[in-house]
Design an enzyme around this catalytic site. Structure first.
Site, PDB file in Angstrom:
ATOM      1  N   CYS A   3       0.854  -1.182   0.000  1.00 27.90           N
ATOM      2  CA  CYS A   3       0.000   0.000   0.000  1.00 27.90           C
ATOM      3  C   CYS A   3       0.886   1.226   0.000  1.00 27.90           C
ATOM      4  O   CYS A   3       2.106   1.138   0.069  1.00 27.90           O
ATOM      5  CB  CYS A   3      -0.965   0.017   1.192  1.00 27.90           C
ATOM      6  N   ARG A   4       0.281   2.372  -0.111  1.00 33.66           N
ATOM      7  CA  ARG A   4       0.947   3.664   0.047  1.00 33.66           C
ATOM      8  C   ARG A   4       0.138   4.446   1.065  1.00 33.66           C
ATOM      9  O   ARG A   4      -1.101   4.405   1.048  1.00 33.66           O
ATOM     10  CB  ARG A   4       0.997   4.446  -1.252  1.00 33.66           C
TER      11      ARG A   4
END
Length: 251
Positions: free
Chosen positions: A2-3
């Site tokens: 994810c970011r």
């Protein structure tokens, strides 16, 4: 995996951080520049923010890709806040949790996100899960590794640990139980950001006394972005940033 990004500082429209920059979090959902694991973050997204005079954050989360949500674009354009935490998700494994698995998770005034994966999940964390009170397990936000890591942190804060200590000790005990895990954690209470670099990228950008952003990767090409060394705890306010090396757990 994810970011994610957290911000504290001067009031800003959510879109000024999440949509407008050339390499914003929204763009990172399909074109991250420094993501080491996975390529597209389309398995959910969320943002949490703080309204003036209310210490408990509001949240907006969905199970699909952020680029397909028109409501998010409207919300990000008009909502302003002095603090936020947002994430786009690439699920480690397929699951039915949907929106419930999308960060940020919340408890009281805290928001939480996890970029990474627990090695050997779920069996590797069985002993840690078994040591939690039953109510902590029954109240898990989702059936994934991030939700259990969040429960471990909350258990420590409820027992009296401050957030940096709870995060540090949780990372160490999870890393000991599941060597090779990636444990980039990100939390805010609306005034302070606490984060770890443990197996993935982490950066920060600060204008002392005005604002600080902490993110998986820079949202623009400002040369003042600083990379956080691996195995590091970051604690920041709008005024300063403190980096503390994290020791590997003993065998």
């Amino acid at each position: 995996m994810c970011r994610h990004i957290a911000y504290v500082g001067e009031p800003v429209a959510l879109g000024e951080l999440l949509l407008r920059p050339s390499h914003s979090l929204v763009r990172q959902s399909w074109e991250p520049r420094r993501q080491r694991y996975g390529t597209v973050n389309a398995d959910g997204f969320g943002v949490g923010w703080y309204a003036h005079g209310d210490p408990v954050p509001g949240r907006y989360r969905r199970r699909g890709p952020v680029w397909g949500d028109e409501t998010f674009a409207d919300l990000a354009r008009v909502v302003r806040s002095t603090a936020l935490l947002a994430a786009v998700r690439d699920a480690t494994e397929a699951g039915a949790d949907g929106e419930a698995a999308a960060a940020p998770y919340a408890a009281g005034r805290l928001l939480f996100s996890h970029n990474g994966a627990v090695k050997g999940w779920p069996g590797s964390l069985g002993p840690l899960a078994a040591a939690l009170p039953a109510e902590n397990l029954l109240s898990l936000a989702a059936r994934n590794d991030s939700a259990l890591v969040w429960a471990l942190i909350r258990h420590r804060t409820e027992a009296g640990d401050d957030v940096p200590r709870a995060v540090t000790e949780t990372v160490r005990e999870v890393a000991a139980a599941a060597p090779g895990s990636r444990l980039n954690l990100l939390l805010t209470d609306g005034e302070t950001i606490t984060a770890t670099a443990w197996g993935d990228t982490l950066w920060y950008l600060t204008t002392p006394g005005r604002r600080t952003a902490v993110a998986s990767e820079p949202y623009d090409d400002d040369p003042l972005w600083c990379e956080v060394p691996d195995r590091t705890l970051l604690v920041s306010t709008a005024s300063d940033v403190l980096l503390t090396p994290l020791k590997e757990p003993t065998a």
